[in-house]
Scaffold this motif. Structure first.
Motif, PDB file in Angstrom:
ATOM      1  N   ALA A 112       0.833  -1.209   0.000  1.00  0.00           N
ATOM      2  CA  ALA A 112       0.000   0.000   0.000  1.00  0.00           C
ATOM      3  C   ALA A 112       0.869   1.260   0.000  1.00  0.00           C
ATOM      4  N   VAL A 113       1.971   1.234   0.730  1.00  0.00           N
ATOM      5  CA  VAL A 113       2.879   2.383   0.779  1.00  0.00           C
ATOM      6  C   VAL A 113       3.541   2.571  -0.590  1.00  0.00           C
ATOM      7  N   VAL A 114       3.956   1.481  -1.216  1.00  0.00           N
ATOM      8  CA  VAL A 114       4.588   1.553  -2.533  1.00  0.00           C
ATOM      9  C   VAL A 114       3.619   2.124  -3.566  1.00  0.00           C
ATOM     10  N   LEU A 115       2.383   1.643  -3.546  1.00  0.00           N
ATOM     11  CA  LEU A 115       1.385   2.142  -4.500  1.00  0.00           C
ATOM     12  C   LEU A 115       1.106   3.628  -4.288  1.00  0.00           C
ATOM     13  N   ARG A 116       0.961   4.007  -3.033  1.00  0.00           N
ATOM     14  CA  ARG A 116       0.656   5.407  -2.734  1.00  0.00           C
ATOM     15  C   ARG A 116       1.828   6.305  -3.102  1.00  0.00           C
ATOM     16  N   ALA A 117       3.047   5.875  -2.804  1.00  0.00           N
ATOM     17  CA  ALA A 117       4.233   6.662  -3.145  1.00  0.00           C
ATOM     18  C   ALA A 117       4.350   6.836  -4.656  1.00  0.00           C
ATOM     19  N   THR A 118       4.094   5.777  -5.390  1.00  0.00           N
ATOM     20  CA  THR A 118       4.156   5.852  -6.851  1.00  0.00           C
ATOM     21  C   THR A 118       3.097   6.802  -7.386  1.00  0.00           C
ATOM     22  N   THR A 119       1.900   6.717  -6.849  1.00  0.00           N
ATOM     23  CA  THR A 119       0.813   7.599  -7.282  1.00  0.00           C
ATOM     24  C   THR A 119       1.139   9.054  -6.979  1.00  0.00           C
ATOM     25  N   LEU A 120       1.615   9.326  -5.777  1.00  0.00           N
ATOM     26  CA  LEU A 120       1.966  10.696  -5.402  1.00  0.00           C
ATOM     27  C   LEU A 120       3.096  11.234  -6.268  1.00  0.00           C
ATOM     28  N   LEU A 169       9.236  16.727 -13.312  1.00  0.00           N
ATOM     29  CA  LEU A 169      10.469  16.129 -12.820  1.00  0.00           C
ATOM     30  C   LEU A 169      11.203  15.429 -13.948  1.00  0.00           C
ATOM     31  N   ASN A 170      12.544  15.456 -13.904  1.00  0.00           N
ATOM     32  CA  ASN A 170      13.289  14.640 -14.846  1.00  0.00           C
ATOM     33  C   ASN A 170      13.357  13.218 -14.281  1.00  0.00           C
ATOM     34  N   GLU A 171      13.924  12.296 -15.031  1.00  0.00           N
ATOM     35  CA  GLU A 171      13.908  10.885 -14.621  1.00  0.00           C
ATOM     36  C   GLU A 171      14.641  10.653 -13.301  1.00  0.00           C
ATOM     37  N   GLY A 172      15.789  11.268 -13.148  1.00  0.00           N
ATOM     38  CA  GLY A 172      16.550  11.117 -11.907  1.00  0.00           C
ATOM     39  C   GLY A 172      15.795  11.672 -10.708  1.00  0.00           C
ATOM     40  N   GLN A 173      15.166  12.839 -10.898  1.00  0.00           N
ATOM     41  CA  GLN A 173      14.377  13.433  -9.825  1.00  0.00           C
ATOM     42  C   GLN A 173      13.182  12.549  -9.488  1.00  0.00           C
ATOM     43  N   TYR A 174      12.564  11.973 -10.514  1.00  0.00           N
ATOM     44  CA  TYR A 174      11.408  11.108 -10.293  1.00  0.00           C
ATOM     45  C   TYR A 174      11.775   9.957  -9.357  1.00  0.00           C
ATOM     46  N   VAL A 175      12.906   9.319  -9.625  1.00  0.00           N
ATOM     47  CA  VAL A 175      13.349   8.194  -8.802  1.00  0.00           C
ATOM     48  C   VAL A 175      13.619   8.657  -7.372  1.00  0.00           C
ATOM     49  N   GLN A 176      14.274   9.789  -7.226  1.00  0.00           N
ATOM     50  CA  GLN A 176      14.602  10.296  -5.893  1.00  0.00           C
ATOM     51  C   GLN A 176      13.347  10.754  -5.142  1.00  0.00           C
ATOM     52  N   VAL A 177      12.434  11.406  -5.832  1.00  0.00           N
ATOM     53  CA  VAL A 177      11.188  11.848  -5.189  1.00  0.00           C
ATOM     54  C   VAL A 177      10.378  10.632  -4.755  1.00  0.00           C
ATOM     55  N   ARG A 178      10.370   9.595  -5.554  1.00  0.00           N
ATOM     56  CA  ARG A 178       9.656   8.376  -5.173  1.00  0.00           C
ATOM     57  C   ARG A 178      10.260   7.780  -3.901  1.00  0.00           C
ATOM     58  N   ARG A 179      11.585   7.780  -3.812  1.00  0.00           N
ATOM     59  CA  ARG A 179      12.245   7.295  -2.591  1.00  0.00           C
ATOM     60  C   ARG A 179      11.876   8.150  -1.381  1.00  0.00           C
ATOM     61  N   ILE A 180      11.834   9.448  -1.586  1.00  0.00           N
ATOM     62  CA  ILE A 180      11.444  10.362  -0.501  1.00  0.00           C
ATOM     63  C   ILE A 180      10.021  10.051  -0.060  1.00  0.00           C
ATOM     64  N   HIS A 181       9.124   9.860  -1.027  1.00  0.00           N
ATOM     65  CA  HIS A 181       7.738   9.517  -0.706  1.00  0.00           C
ATOM     66  C   HIS A 181       7.654   8.188   0.037  1.00  0.00           C
ATOM     67  N   LEU A 182       8.407   7.195  -0.424  1.00  0.00           N
ATOM     68  CA  LEU A 182       8.401   5.887   0.242  1.00  0.00           C
ATOM     69  C   LEU A 182       8.829   6.010   1.710  1.00  0.00           C
ATOM     70  N   ARG A 183       9.938   6.702   1.914  1.00  0.00           N
ATOM     71  CA  ARG A 183      10.424   6.868   3.294  1.00  0.00           C
ATOM     72  C   ARG A 183       9.416   7.622   4.151  1.00  0.00           C
ATOM     73  N   TYR A 184       8.891   8.711   3.609  1.00  0.00           N
ATOM     74  CA  TYR A 184       7.963   9.541   4.373  1.00  0.00           C
ATOM     75  C   TYR A 184       6.668   8.785   4.701  1.00  0.00           C
ATOM     76  N   LEU A 185       6.082   8.155   3.711  1.00  0.00           N
ATOM     77  CA  LEU A 185       4.823   7.445   3.952  1.00  0.00           C
ATOM     78  C   LEU A 185       5.019   6.265   4.899  1.00  0.00           C
ATOM     79  N   ASN A 186       6.134   5.561   4.756  1.00  0.00           N
ATOM     80  CA  ASN A 186       6.410   4.446   5.648  1.00  0.00           C
ATOM     81  C   ASN A 186       6.645   4.939   7.077  1.00  0.00           C
TER      82      ASN A 186
END
Length: 125
Positions: free
Chosen positions: A34-42, A52-69
């Motif tokens: 659920a956290v992975v899905l929500r982070a990807t959606t956000l 976002l560029n591709e590198g930023q997208y990956v990093q923002v997704r990681r930030i979202h994953l950490r924050y939501l978790n």
């Protein structure tokens, strides 16, 4: 914190449906599905708004994953704690999230992000 989360949720609900491949976890990700899905959606919703560029997208997704978790774990661990303590810890988590995101974005993207946050906050009032 709540305004940002509400804005992100509203943005995510307006985003298109996720393809099946996006719901799978990558190697090294031991987050709840659920956290992975929500982070990807956000992340997708944010990428559409602030480009976002591709590198930023990956990093923002990681930030979202950490924050939501982290938020999920705090809500579980602090379920019986006083409201002031919960608010303090959740606010600290949001502050760290905001700092990480702000440090990653370019100046033009920061302005777009702040405008996006402000428009959702104003809409909520």
């Amino acid at each position: 914190m709540l305004h940002l989360l509400a804005a992100a949720c509203l943005t995510a609900s307006l985003a298109t449906a996720l393809p099946a491949a996006a719901s799978t976890q990558g190697p090294g990700e031991d987050y709840p599905k659920a956290v992975v899905l929500r982070a990807t959606t956000l992340t997708r919703a944010l990428a559409q708004r602030i480009h976002l560029n591709e590198g930023q997208y990956v990093q923002v997704r990681r930030i979202h994953l950490r924050y939501l978790n982290e938020r999920h774990e705090l809500e579980i661990n602090l379920a019986g704690a006083p409201a002031a303590e919960r608010d303090e810890k959740l606010a600290a988590s949001q502050c760290a999230y905001e700092q990480a995101l702000t440090a990653l974005l370019q100046p033009v993207q920061r302005v777009a992000y702040q405008q996006l946050r402000a428009s959702f906050t104003a809409h909520r009032l």
